[in-house]
Design a protein around this motif. Sequence first.
Motif, PDB file in Angstrom:
ATOM      1  N   ASP A 333       3.233   6.635   0.274  1.00  0.00           N
ATOM      2  CA  ASP A 333       1.913   7.100  -0.126  1.00  0.00           C
ATOM      3  C   ASP A 333       0.883   6.680   0.917  1.00  0.00           C
ATOM      4  O   ASP A 333       0.953   5.585   1.476  1.00  0.00           O
ATOM      5  CB  ASP A 333       1.555   6.501  -1.494  1.00  0.00           C
ATOM      6  N   ALA A 334      -0.080   7.544   1.188  1.00  0.00           N
ATOM      7  CA  ALA A 334      -1.089   7.257   2.206  1.00  0.00           C
ATOM      8  C   ALA A 334      -1.878   5.992   1.888  1.00  0.00           C
ATOM      9  O   ALA A 334      -2.267   5.249   2.797  1.00  0.00           O
ATOM     10  CB  ALA A 334      -2.042   8.445   2.356  1.00  0.00           C
ATOM     11  N   ARG A 335      -2.095   5.709   0.610  1.00  0.00           N
ATOM     12  CA  ARG A 335      -2.850   4.507   0.253  1.00  0.00           C
ATOM     13  C   ARG A 335      -2.093   3.241   0.640  1.00  0.00           C
ATOM     14  O   ARG A 335      -2.692   2.261   1.089  1.00  0.00           O
ATOM     15  CB  ARG A 335      -3.148   4.512  -1.253  1.00  0.00           C
ATOM     16  N   VAL A 336      -0.782   3.274   0.484  1.00  0.00           N
ATOM     17  CA  VAL A 336       0.054   2.136   0.885  1.00  0.00           C
ATOM     18  C   VAL A 336      -0.027   1.933   2.392  1.00  0.00           C
ATOM     19  O   VAL A 336      -0.208   0.812   2.886  1.00  0.00           O
ATOM     20  CB  VAL A 336       1.509   2.373   0.438  1.00  0.00           C
ATOM     21  N   LEU A 337       0.096   3.002   3.144  1.00  0.00           N
ATOM     22  CA  LEU A 337       0.093   2.909   4.606  1.00  0.00           C
ATOM     23  C   LEU A 337      -1.274   2.501   5.134  1.00  0.00           C
ATOM     24  O   LEU A 337      -1.376   1.716   6.088  1.00  0.00           O
ATOM     25  CB  LEU A 337       0.525   4.253   5.199  1.00  0.00           C
ATOM     26  N   ASN A 338      -2.332   3.020   4.537  1.00  0.00           N
ATOM     27  CA  ASN A 338      -3.672   2.650   4.992  1.00  0.00           C
ATOM     28  C   ASN A 338      -3.979   1.180   4.735  1.00  0.00           C
ATOM     29  O   ASN A 338      -4.589   0.508   5.568  1.00  0.00           O
ATOM     30  CB  ASN A 338      -4.727   3.541   4.315  1.00  0.00           C
ATOM     31  N   GLU A 339      -3.536   0.680   3.589  1.00  0.00           N
ATOM     32  CA  GLU A 339      -3.766  -0.730   3.289  1.00  0.00           C
ATOM     33  C   GLU A 339      -2.965  -1.614   4.245  1.00  0.00           C
ATOM     34  O   GLU A 339      -3.464  -2.633   4.744  1.00  0.00           O
ATOM     35  CB  GLU A 339      -3.391  -1.042   1.839  1.00  0.00           C
ATOM     36  N   ALA A 340      -1.730  -1.227   4.529  1.00  0.00           N
ATOM     37  CA  ALA A 340      -0.915  -1.992   5.468  1.00  0.00           C
ATOM     38  C   ALA A 340      -1.530  -1.982   6.861  1.00  0.00           C
ATOM     39  O   ALA A 340      -1.539  -3.006   7.563  1.00  0.00           O
ATOM     40  CB  ALA A 340       0.501  -1.427   5.508  1.00  0.00           C
ATOM     41  N   ALA A 341      -2.060  -0.833   7.278  1.00  0.00           N
ATOM     42  CA  ALA A 341      -2.642  -0.717   8.617  1.00  0.00           C
ATOM     43  C   ALA A 341      -3.889  -1.571   8.764  1.00  0.00           C
ATOM     44  O   ALA A 341      -4.056  -2.280   9.768  1.00  0.00           O
ATOM     45  CB  ALA A 341      -2.965   0.748   8.906  1.00  0.00           C
ATOM     46  N   VAL A 342      -4.772  -1.533   7.762  1.00  0.00           N
ATOM     47  CA  VAL A 342      -6.014  -2.296   7.895  1.00  0.00           C
ATOM     48  C   VAL A 342      -5.744  -3.789   7.744  1.00  0.00           C
ATOM     49  O   VAL A 342      -6.367  -4.621   8.418  1.00  0.00           O
ATOM     50  CB  VAL A 342      -7.074  -1.795   6.894  1.00  0.00           C
ATOM     51  N   ARG A 343      -4.789  -4.158   6.916  1.00  0.00           N
ATOM     52  CA  ARG A 343      -4.436  -5.576   6.787  1.00  0.00           C
ATOM     53  C   ARG A 343      -3.839  -6.112   8.086  1.00  0.00           C
ATOM     54  O   ARG A 343      -4.105  -7.245   8.486  1.00  0.00           O
ATOM     55  CB  ARG A 343      -3.453  -5.777   5.635  1.00  0.00           C
ATOM     56  N   GLN A 344      -3.021  -5.318   8.728  1.00  0.00           N
ATOM     57  CA  GLN A 344      -2.459  -5.753  10.004  1.00  0.00           C
ATOM     58  C   GLN A 344      -3.574  -6.023  11.015  1.00  0.00           C
ATOM     59  O   GLN A 344      -3.547  -7.026  11.737  1.00  0.00           O
ATOM     60  CB  GLN A 344      -1.508  -4.696  10.563  1.00  0.00           C
ATOM     61  N   ALA A 345      -4.555  -5.124  11.060  1.00  0.00           N
ATOM     62  CA  ALA A 345      -5.677  -5.319  11.987  1.00  0.00           C
ATOM     63  C   ALA A 345      -6.475  -6.567  11.628  1.00  0.00           C
ATOM     64  O   ALA A 345      -6.837  -7.364  12.506  1.00  0.00           O
ATOM     65  CB  ALA A 345      -6.575  -4.093  11.979  1.00  0.00           C
ATOM     66  N   GLU A 346      -6.747  -6.761  10.347  1.00  0.00           N
ATOM     67  CA  GLU A 346      -7.538  -7.912   9.912  1.00  0.00           C
ATOM     68  C   GLU A 346      -6.811  -9.227  10.132  1.00  0.00           C
ATOM     69  O   GLU A 346      -7.413 -10.226  10.526  1.00  0.00           O
ATOM     70  CB  GLU A 346      -7.889  -7.755   8.422  1.00  0.00           C
ATOM     71  N   ALA A 400       4.150  -1.371  -0.842  1.00  0.00           N
ATOM     72  CA  ALA A 400       4.871  -0.416  -1.674  1.00  0.00           C
ATOM     73  C   ALA A 400       5.443  -1.104  -2.918  1.00  0.00           C
ATOM     74  O   ALA A 400       5.407  -0.554  -4.028  1.00  0.00           O
ATOM     75  CB  ALA A 400       5.989   0.243  -0.874  1.00  0.00           C
ATOM     76  N   GLU A 401       5.979  -2.324  -2.742  1.00  0.00           N
ATOM     77  CA  GLU A 401       6.507  -3.071  -3.881  1.00  0.00           C
ATOM     78  C   GLU A 401       5.401  -3.429  -4.862  1.00  0.00           C
ATOM     79  O   GLU A 401       5.579  -3.320  -6.085  1.00  0.00           O
ATOM     80  CB  GLU A 401       7.215  -4.327  -3.386  1.00  0.00           C
ATOM     81  N   ALA A 402       4.244  -3.828  -4.331  1.00  0.00           N
ATOM     82  CA  ALA A 402       3.119  -4.172  -5.211  1.00  0.00           C
ATOM     83  C   ALA A 402       2.630  -2.945  -5.976  1.00  0.00           C
ATOM     84  O   ALA A 402       2.312  -3.028  -7.171  1.00  0.00           O
ATOM     85  CB  ALA A 402       1.984  -4.769  -4.379  1.00  0.00           C
ATOM     86  N   ALA A 403       2.585  -1.803  -5.301  1.00  0.00           N
ATOM     87  CA  ALA A 403       2.147  -0.582  -5.968  1.00  0.00           C
ATOM     88  C   ALA A 403       3.127  -0.178  -7.060  1.00  0.00           C
ATOM     89  O   ALA A 403       2.729   0.262  -8.144  1.00  0.00           O
ATOM     90  CB  ALA A 403       1.997   0.540  -4.944  1.00  0.00           C
ATOM     91  N   ALA A 404       4.440  -0.338  -6.788  1.00  0.00           N
ATOM     92  CA  ALA A 404       5.454   0.010  -7.785  1.00  0.00           C
ATOM     93  C   ALA A 404       5.357  -0.911  -9.002  1.00  0.00           C
ATOM     94  O   ALA A 404       5.477  -0.460 -10.150  1.00  0.00           O
ATOM     95  CB  ALA A 404       6.843  -0.072  -7.161  1.00  0.00           C
ATOM     96  N   ALA A 406       2.684  -2.407 -10.074  1.00  0.00           N
ATOM     97  CA  ALA A 406       1.471  -2.071 -10.807  1.00  0.00           C
ATOM     98  C   ALA A 406       1.696  -0.826 -11.667  1.00  0.00           C
ATOM     99  O   ALA A 406       1.209  -0.757 -12.799  1.00  0.00           O
ATOM    100  CB  ALA A 406       0.321  -1.829  -9.826  1.00  0.00           C
ATOM    101  N   ARG A 407       2.454   0.136 -11.150  1.00  0.00           N
ATOM    102  CA  ARG A 407       2.735   1.354 -11.933  1.00  0.00           C
ATOM    103  C   ARG A 407       3.616   1.043 -13.131  1.00  0.00           C
ATOM    104  O   ARG A 407       3.459   1.639 -14.199  1.00  0.00           O
ATOM    105  CB  ARG A 407       3.438   2.396 -11.056  1.00  0.00           C
ATOM    106  N   ASP A 408       4.555   0.099 -12.962  1.00  0.00           N
ATOM    107  CA  ASP A 408       5.516  -0.204 -14.017  1.00  0.00           C
ATOM    108  C   ASP A 408       4.966  -1.188 -15.052  1.00  0.00           C
ATOM    109  O   ASP A 408       5.573  -1.375 -16.113  1.00  0.00           O
ATOM    110  CB  ASP A 408       6.801  -0.776 -13.430  1.00  0.00           C
ATOM    111  N   ARG A 409       3.846  -1.832 -14.727  1.00  0.00           N
ATOM    112  CA  ARG A 409       3.294  -2.832 -15.636  1.00  0.00           C
ATOM    113  C   ARG A 409       2.754  -2.175 -16.904  1.00  0.00           C
ATOM    114  O   ARG A 409       2.015  -1.180 -16.831  1.00  0.00           O
ATOM    115  CB  ARG A 409       2.172  -3.603 -14.929  1.00  0.00           C
ATOM    116  N   PRO A 410       3.138  -2.668 -18.084  1.00  0.00           N
ATOM    117  CA  PRO A 410       2.648  -2.059 -19.327  1.00  0.00           C
ATOM    118  C   PRO A 410       1.123  -2.130 -19.430  1.00  0.00           C
ATOM    119  O   PRO A 410       0.499  -3.098 -18.970  1.00  0.00           O
ATOM    120  CB  PRO A 410       3.301  -2.906 -20.430  1.00  0.00           C
ATOM    121  N   ALA A 411       0.551  -1.105 -19.975  1.00  0.00           N
ATOM    122  CA  ALA A 411      -0.903  -1.078 -20.167  1.00  0.00           C
ATOM    123  C   ALA A 411      -1.271  -2.096 -21.225  1.00  0.00           C
ATOM    124  O   ALA A 411      -0.531  -2.331 -22.185  1.00  0.00           O
ATOM    125  CB  ALA A 411      -1.353   0.318 -20.589  1.00  0.00           C
TER     126      ALA A 411
END
Length: 412
Positions: A333-346, A400-404, A406-411
């Motif tokens: 997902d683009a959100r996963v890749l964008n977060e990884a890219a900006v974190r690497q820079a930071e 990606a693991e964190a996003a997965a 979060a999706r699987d966590r019960p509401a």
Amino acid sequence: MGETSEQDERRRRLAAWHASGRILWRGHADRPVGEQLAALAADASSVYDLDEWADVYGNGVVAELENRVAALLGFPAAAFFPTGTMAQQVALRCWAGRTGNATVALHPMAHPEVHEGGALSVVSGLRTIHPTSEPRLPTAEEIEATDEPFGTLMLELPLRDAGFVLPTWDELVAVVAAARERDAVVHFDGARLWESVTHFGRPLEEIAGLADSVYVSFYKSLGAMSGAMLVGSSTLVEEARVWRHRYGGQVFQQYPAALSALLGLERELPRLPSYVAHARVVAAALAEELAEPSRGSGAGSGAGSGAVSAAPWFRVHPQQPHTHQFQVWLPYDARVLNEAAVRQAEETGVSLFRRWFDSGSGPPGVSVTEVTVAEAGLEWTADDVRQAVGEFMTRVKAEAEAAAEARDRPAD
């Protein structure tokens, strides 16, 4: 806490890129306003006499820029435009009137079809047809087989959304000849024509000379603030100036943009071949590292960090870049890749990738980014690229693991 706004994300990206000690490309817009103004004031005297009066409605430094670009591309005349969108609409509208045919043949991935809100039809009353939908420029055979007449063939060189791809020189010559056999004129969308010299193995003047008119951009590859140029015959450019006024492009003063364009011609244009050559080094190293089986350490995988760089699937396109820009595709997902890219820079001061986008044309979960190699990227060795890829993929897998989770966590 509310969601982060796009403006907040942009500011975060810009701050990370600006602070990075290692980056493949620094865009003109990546610097704060004060830095940009200071740089222009410090450098402009090297390309123009600053004791001259400022331009008014296109004279002075703007006229100097027009003369220089016309000579560089081998045309009798040139007209400066504030945007490429306006320059091309005017060119194509002029040709429609001259040929008596308002149909333009172009690629469905060309800039006017994808990025201009339908302006060719809505604003300029033109109609478009597509000789091919393949992710490349049309062939001579496809032009010959087009089943209706058209007044203008527009070729985007390179075709950006297909991966900055170019035909071979012989293919380009043939497709131009095929259009002329059909009594059509040829217009080049040469926003990035500057960096096509290496691929074609021909000088700019010879490449541009295949067309009846050419548009070039100053900010995309030359690092200028803004602006575009339309070159053609004296009568075409004279008519284009009239339409430029009608379209609202007769700007009172444009000296900052014109000065920065002159600087781009002086400084960046001669360097573009070296950028193209090094982009091929970067692309090969990217592909090598992304294809590498999982490993815990070693050169290219984030030595000592336990980085695992292998991607489940990837594509570097073209494998050997045609220009100094190319695409990278990954199944995240683009959100996963964008977060990884900006974190690497930071976190590391290394900016490998900039922005990722959902592919749009592929299956869900596949994203694409554009890689540009310019002056700052010349410092990168192949090992530097491989190590940065390893560190990036480590962050991608964590995100990606964190996003997965979060999706699987019960509401609640």
